[in-house]
Design a protein around this motif. Structure first.
Motif, PDB file in Angstrom:
ATOM      1  N   UNK A 114     -54.565  66.469 -57.397  1.00 54.62           N
ATOM      2  CA  UNK A 114     -55.807  67.240 -57.471  1.00 54.62           C
ATOM      3  C   UNK A 114     -55.656  68.522 -56.663  1.00 54.62           C
ATOM      4  N   UNK A 115     -56.159  69.619 -57.201  1.00 48.37           N
ATOM      5  CA  UNK A 115     -56.049  70.911 -56.521  1.00 48.37           C
ATOM      6  C   UNK A 115     -56.973  70.984 -55.315  1.00 48.37           C
ATOM      7  N   UNK A 116     -56.548  71.782 -54.349  1.00 51.50           N
ATOM      8  CA  UNK A 116     -57.409  72.083 -53.210  1.00 51.50           C
ATOM      9  C   UNK A 116     -58.382  73.186 -53.615  1.00 51.50           C
ATOM     10  N   UNK A 117     -59.665  73.030 -53.296  1.00 48.98           N
ATOM     11  CA  UNK A 117     -60.664  74.069 -53.522  1.00 48.98           C
ATOM     12  C   UNK A 117     -60.848  74.811 -52.209  1.00 48.98           C
ATOM     13  N   UNK A 118     -60.447  76.080 -52.196  1.00 53.28           N
ATOM     14  CA  UNK A 118     -60.398  76.858 -50.966  1.00 53.28           C
ATOM     15  C   UNK A 118     -61.351  78.041 -51.083  1.00 53.28           C
ATOM     16  N   UNK A 119     -62.303  78.133 -50.177  1.00 55.37           N
ATOM     17  CA  UNK A 119     -63.226  79.264 -50.155  1.00 55.37           C
ATOM     18  C   UNK A 119     -62.568  80.414 -49.394  1.00 55.37           C
ATOM     19  N   UNK A 120     -62.532  81.592 -50.018  1.00 57.34           N
ATOM     20  CA  UNK A 120     -61.909  82.765 -49.410  1.00 57.34           C
ATOM     21  C   UNK A 120     -62.950  83.876 -49.312  1.00 57.34           C
ATOM     22  N   UNK A 121     -63.064  84.489 -48.149  1.00 57.77           N
ATOM     23  CA  UNK A 121     -64.047  85.569 -47.980  1.00 57.77           C
ATOM     24  C   UNK A 121     -63.421  86.868 -47.495  1.00 57.77           C
ATOM     25  N   UNK A 122     -62.089  86.944 -47.522  1.00 54.06           N
ATOM     26  CA  UNK A 122     -61.380  88.154 -47.100  1.00 54.06           C
ATOM     27  C   UNK A 122     -60.566  88.685 -48.280  1.00 54.06           C
ATOM     28  N   UNK A 123     -60.895  89.884 -48.808  1.00 49.50           N
ATOM     29  CA  UNK A 123     -60.156  90.414 -49.961  1.00 49.50           C
ATOM     30  C   UNK A 123     -58.687  90.695 -49.674  1.00 49.50           C
ATOM     31  N   UNK A 124     -58.328  90.782 -48.395  1.00 58.63           N
ATOM     32  CA  UNK A 124     -56.939  91.038 -48.030  1.00 58.63           C
ATOM     33  C   UNK A 124     -56.151  89.761 -47.762  1.00 58.63           C
ATOM     34  N   UNK A 125     -56.755  88.614 -48.050  1.00 53.58           N
ATOM     35  CA  UNK A 125     -56.065  87.340 -47.845  1.00 53.58           C
ATOM     36  C   UNK A 125     -54.789  87.328 -48.691  1.00 53.58           C
ATOM     37  N   UNK A 126     -53.620  87.113 -48.088  1.00 57.28           N
ATOM     38  CA  UNK A 126     -52.359  87.171 -48.834  1.00 57.28           C
ATOM     39  C   UNK A 126     -52.250  86.110 -49.927  1.00 57.28           C
ATOM     40  N   UNK A 127     -53.054  85.082 -49.848  1.00 56.78           N
ATOM     41  CA  UNK A 127     -53.012  84.048 -50.887  1.00 56.78           C
ATOM     42  C   UNK A 127     -53.550  84.555 -52.226  1.00 56.78           C
ATOM     43  N   UNK A 128     -54.262  85.671 -52.196  1.00 52.78           N
ATOM     44  CA  UNK A 128     -54.820  86.245 -53.423  1.00 52.78           C
ATOM     45  C   UNK A 128     -53.923  87.329 -54.022  1.00 52.78           C
ATOM     46  N   UNK A 129     -52.700  87.446 -53.535  1.00 57.12           N
ATOM     47  CA  UNK A 129     -51.839  88.548 -53.920  1.00 57.12           C
ATOM     48  C   UNK A 129     -51.603  88.614 -55.432  1.00 57.12           C
TER      49      UNK A 129
END
Length: 272
Positions: free
Chosen positions: A1-16
């Motif tokens: 099952x995938x992890x559901x991760x809340x992100x609130x920083x547009x510069x988060x490297x995970x969103x590259x």
């Protein structure tokens, strides 16, 4: 099952994977080099998954989490939940469909792999508009074309716009890139295909008269919007074919012309 991760920083490297989606030149270089492409919208994401593409991650606005719950529950990849505002900051545009997925590309088959089993093939020369690429793939899937061959300078069928316009049809029609142009057309002919060049030239035979649906194997050649097929491509063809026009219209958009020609190539074709 995938992890559901809340992100609130547009510069988060995970969103590259999702940054700068509106920068066409950047994404055209980066995505093939990194082996990824972006699927947008619920239907397209599901079709990419069903076609066997591995998902690297998903980027969802909150209201899409429940809609995509069954996909999330099957995923080993992370799922990033973000606000619509943050998604726009990251991607560079308003993500209307609220769901994006970064997918892993597959290795492309070789042209000979496709020609071995195909009977109705699309050959594109220098089609660089992503909307046209997507429209042609959608028509190819709908009208029963078996495969697509691309000249070396054609646009990427897995670019986000192409995928979106095709409604995921780029996943269902196999394609390959020819390594030289127009020299590689000789290998298509050697595989038993008649090379038909679609052109509005009055010297061309009308599709009705050419009757491509009666031919054993057909490779229909399409050129770029406006310029059409190059002189070299036309010379390499076995026959020139055209769509008859009325009311003084001289030609159609390549996407519309492709759909008409595909129907002429495939209608009434003998069963395999």
């Amino acid at each position: 099952m995938a992890d559901l991760i809340t992100v609130d920083n547009p510069d988060d490297p995970r969103l590259r994977d999702y940054t700068g989606l509106t920068d066409v030149e950047l994404r055209r270089r980066r995505e093939p080099a990194e082996g990824l492409f972006i699927a947008e919208g619920e239907k397209v994401i599901r079709r990419a998954r069903d076609a066997g593409y591995e998902m690297r991650s998903m980027l969802l606005s909150a209201k899409w989490v429940d809609v995509m719950r069954d996909v999330i529950d099957e995923l080993p990849a992370p799922v990033y939940a973000v606000s619509p505002e943050l998604a726009e900051q990251v991607t560079g545009y308003h993500v209307h469909r609220g769901a994006l997925a970064s997918m892993q590309r597959k290795s492309l088959p070789t042209p000979s792999d496709l020609l071995h089993t195909a009977r109705r093939v699309v050959v594109m020369e220098s089609v660089n508009d992503h909307t046209n690429i997507g429209a042609i793939f959608r028509s190819a899937a709908a009208l029963g074309m078996d495969a697509v061959l691309l000249s070396p300078d054609c646009a990427d069928p897995l670019y986000r716009r192409s995928v979106k316009v095709s409604m995921g049809a780029v996943f269902s029609v196999p394609y390959a890139r020819l390594d030289s142009w127009p020299k590689s057309l000789e290998s298509v002919r050697e595989a038993g295909f008649s090379l038909l060049a679609l052109t509005p030239d009055e010297k061309a035979t009308s599709l009705d008269e050419a009757a491509p649906h009666r031919m054993e194997r057909v490779a229909l050649m399409l050129g770029a919007e406006g310029d059409g097929l190059s002189t070299r491509a036309l010379v390499a063809a076995d026959e020139w074919v055209r769509i008859p026009m009325s009311h003084g219209v001289d030609s159609l958009n390549v996407g519309a012309a492709a759909a008409v020609a595909f129907y002429a190539v495939t209608t009434g074709r003998p069963e395999s």
